[in-house]
Design a protein around this motif. Structure first.
Motif, short mmCIF file in Angstrom:
data_model
loop_
_atom_site.label_atom_id
_atom_site.label_comp_id
_atom_site.label_asym_id
_atom_site.label_seq_id
_atom_site.Cartn_x
_atom_site.Cartn_y
_atom_site.Cartn_z
N PHE A 139 0.86 -1.18 0.00
CA PHE A 139 0.00 0.00 0.00
C PHE A 139 0.90 1.23 0.00
CE2 PHE A 139 -2.64 -3.41 1.53
CZ PHE A 139 -3.83 -3.18 0.85
N THR A 140 1.09 1.82 -1.17
CA THR A 140 2.06 2.90 -1.35
C THR A 140 1.50 4.29 -1.11
OG1 THR A 140 1.56 2.91 -3.72
CG2 THR A 140 3.43 1.57 -3.00
N LYS A 141 0.18 4.39 -1.04
CA LYS A 141 -0.45 5.71 -0.88
C LYS A 141 -1.41 5.71 0.29
CE LYS A 141 0.06 6.51 -5.75
NZ LYS A 141 -0.49 6.67 -7.02
N ALA A 142 -1.40 6.79 1.04
CA ALA A 142 -2.34 6.93 2.15
C ALA A 142 -3.74 7.19 1.59
CB ALA A 142 -1.90 8.09 3.05
N GLY A 143 -4.73 6.77 2.33
CA GLY A 143 -6.11 7.02 1.91
C GLY A 143 -7.02 5.89 2.31
N GLU A 144 -8.24 5.95 1.80
CA GLU A 144 -9.24 4.91 2.05
C GLU A 144 -9.54 4.21 0.74
OE1 GLU A 144 -13.83 5.01 3.25
OE2 GLU A 144 -12.52 5.77 4.83
N PHE A 145 -9.35 2.91 0.73
CA PHE A 145 -9.59 2.10 -0.46
C PHE A 145 -10.57 1.00 -0.09
CE2 PHE A 145 -5.33 3.93 -0.54
CZ PHE A 145 -5.45 4.74 -1.65
N GLU A 146 -10.90 0.16 -1.04
CA GLU A 146 -11.89 -0.88 -0.77
C GLU A 146 -11.43 -2.23 -1.27
OE1 GLU A 146 -15.78 0.26 -2.20
OE2 GLU A 146 -15.96 1.82 -0.68
N PHE A 147 -12.12 -3.25 -0.80
CA PHE A 147 -12.03 -4.58 -1.38
C PHE A 147 -13.45 -5.09 -1.51
CE2 PHE A 147 -11.07 -4.92 3.18
CZ PHE A 147 -11.98 -5.87 3.64
N ALA A 148 -13.67 -5.94 -2.50
CA ALA A 148 -15.03 -6.39 -2.76
C ALA A 148 -15.01 -7.75 -3.43
CB ALA A 148 -15.77 -5.38 -3.66
N CYS A 149 -16.14 -8.44 -3.34
CA CYS A 149 -16.36 -9.65 -4.12
C CYS A 149 -17.17 -9.21 -5.34
CB CYS A 149 -17.14 -10.69 -3.32
SG CYS A 149 -17.41 -12.22 -4.26
N LEU A 150 -16.61 -9.45 -6.52
CA LEU A 150 -17.26 -8.99 -7.74
C LEU A 150 -17.97 -10.12 -8.50
CD1 LEU A 150 -14.61 -6.40 -8.94
CD2 LEU A 150 -16.60 -6.07 -7.49
N GLN A 151 -18.18 -11.24 -7.81
CA GLN A 151 -19.02 -12.27 -8.41
C GLN A 151 -20.40 -11.65 -8.60
OE1 GLN A 151 -18.27 -15.70 -9.20
NE2 GLN A 151 -16.26 -14.75 -9.10
N PRO A 152 -21.08 -11.94 -9.72
CA PRO A 152 -22.37 -11.31 -9.98
C PRO A 152 -23.33 -11.41 -8.78
CG PRO A 152 -21.64 -12.47 -11.92
CD PRO A 152 -20.67 -12.83 -10.81
N GLY A 153 -23.82 -10.25 -8.37
CA GLY A 153 -24.77 -10.14 -7.28
C GLY A 153 -24.14 -9.94 -5.91
N HIS A 154 -22.90 -10.31 -5.72
CA HIS A 154 -22.26 -10.22 -4.41
C HIS A 154 -21.96 -8.77 -4.02
CE1 HIS A 154 -20.84 -14.70 -4.41
NE2 HIS A 154 -21.98 -14.54 -5.06
N PHE A 155 -21.40 -8.02 -4.96
CA PHE A 155 -21.10 -6.61 -4.72
C PHE A 155 -22.38 -5.85 -4.39
CE2 PHE A 155 -20.45 -2.27 -6.43
CZ PHE A 155 -19.31 -1.88 -5.73
N ALA A 157 -25.01 -7.00 -3.12
CA ALA A 157 -25.54 -7.45 -1.83
C ALA A 157 -24.74 -6.88 -0.66
CB ALA A 157 -25.54 -8.97 -1.77
N GLY A 158 -23.72 -6.09 -0.96
CA GLY A 158 -22.96 -5.44 0.10
C GLY A 158 -21.66 -6.12 0.49
N MET A 159 -21.15 -7.03 -0.35
CA MET A 159 -19.90 -7.72 -0.03
C MET A 159 -18.72 -6.82 -0.38
SD MET A 159 -19.04 -11.67 -0.68
CE MET A 159 -17.70 -12.46 0.20
N VAL A 160 -18.52 -5.81 0.48
CA VAL A 160 -17.51 -4.77 0.30
C VAL A 160 -16.86 -4.49 1.65
CG1 VAL A 160 -17.11 -2.37 -0.42
CG2 VAL A 160 -18.88 -3.73 -1.54
N GLY A 161 -15.57 -4.23 1.62
CA GLY A 161 -14.84 -3.86 2.84
C GLY A 161 -13.96 -2.65 2.58
N LYS A 162 -13.33 -2.15 3.65
CA LYS A 162 -12.48 -0.96 3.55
C LYS A 162 -11.04 -1.28 3.95
CE LYS A 162 -15.97 2.55 4.57
NZ LYS A 162 -16.24 2.90 3.22
N VAL A 163 -10.12 -0.57 3.28
CA VAL A 163 -8.71 -0.59 3.65
C VAL A 163 -8.35 0.85 4.01
CG1 VAL A 163 -6.34 -1.07 2.96
CG2 VAL A 163 -8.21 -2.43 1.98
N LEU A 164 -7.94 1.05 5.25
CA LEU A 164 -7.50 2.37 5.70
C LEU A 164 -5.98 2.36 5.70
CD1 LEU A 164 -9.96 2.72 8.71
CD2 LEU A 164 -10.27 3.57 6.36
N VAL A 165 -5.40 3.22 4.86
CA VAL A 165 -3.94 3.29 4.76
C VAL A 165 -3.51 4.62 5.40
CG1 VAL A 165 -1.94 3.24 3.24
CG2 VAL A 165 -4.03 1.99 2.59
#
Length: 166
Positions: A139-155, A157-165
């Motif tokens: 993680f080379t840059k400070a900020g707020e990023f995300e991770f998610a499941c991009l299988q159809p319908g999962h995103f 449905a709220g399958m998302v998380g945060k990365v705080l750098v």
């Protein structure tokens, strides 16, 4: 303009993949193990592929059929290289894809149009039920990023998380 470039690249990638005979995004093996090559590392807005020899910490993340990640938020230091061990505790295929909020949203839309699209980048892990995968990321840059499941319908449905750098 940057989003137009990203959109063009994603569209071109999708068309290229769809025209090939090897398409997989369902239950098939999704990606071959990656070999780190520093000369091929590409910087992104949220960091870059990490050198496995420079991992300073391992972070375990679970995925469930309740369309949630656990933990849903992870914190890292700017410049830190981490190994994300992603475990699928569910009964269906899940994935973790790191990115910016905008890029993940665009990628999710593309996955709706091309659900069989094959892709295996260093910022993603596709994990069958009961298995684990990993992402090694710096993680080379400070900020707020995300991770998610991009299988159809999962995103959606709220399958998302945060990365705080920090």
């Amino acid at each position: 303009m940057k989003s137009n470039i990203i959109r063009s690249v994603l569209s071109a990638t999708a068309l290229g993949v769809l025209s090939s005979s090897a398409m997989a995004h369902g239950d098939e093996e999704h990606a071959k193990p990656r070999t780190f090559d520093a000369s091929k590392v590409e910087a992104t807005a949220f960091g870059q592929e990490g050198n496995p020899k420079k991992v300073s910490r391992v972070i375990h993340v679970g995925m469930s059929d309740h369309m949630r990640f656990s933990p849903a938020t992870i914190s890292v230091k700017r410049g830190e290289t981490v190994k994300l061990v992603v475990r699928n505790d569910g009964q269906i295929l899940h994935e973790m894809v790191l990115g910016t909020k905008e890029a993940l949203k665009e990628h999710a839309e593309l996955m709706k149009k091309f659900p069989e699209m094959e892709h295996a980048d260093s910022n993603m892990a596709h994990v069958k039920p009961g298995k684990a995968g990993e992402i090694i990321w710096q993680f080379t840059k400070a900020g707020e990023f995300e991770f998610a499941c991009l299988q159809p319908g999962h995103f959606e449905a709220g399958m998302v998380g945060k990365v705080l750098v920090k």
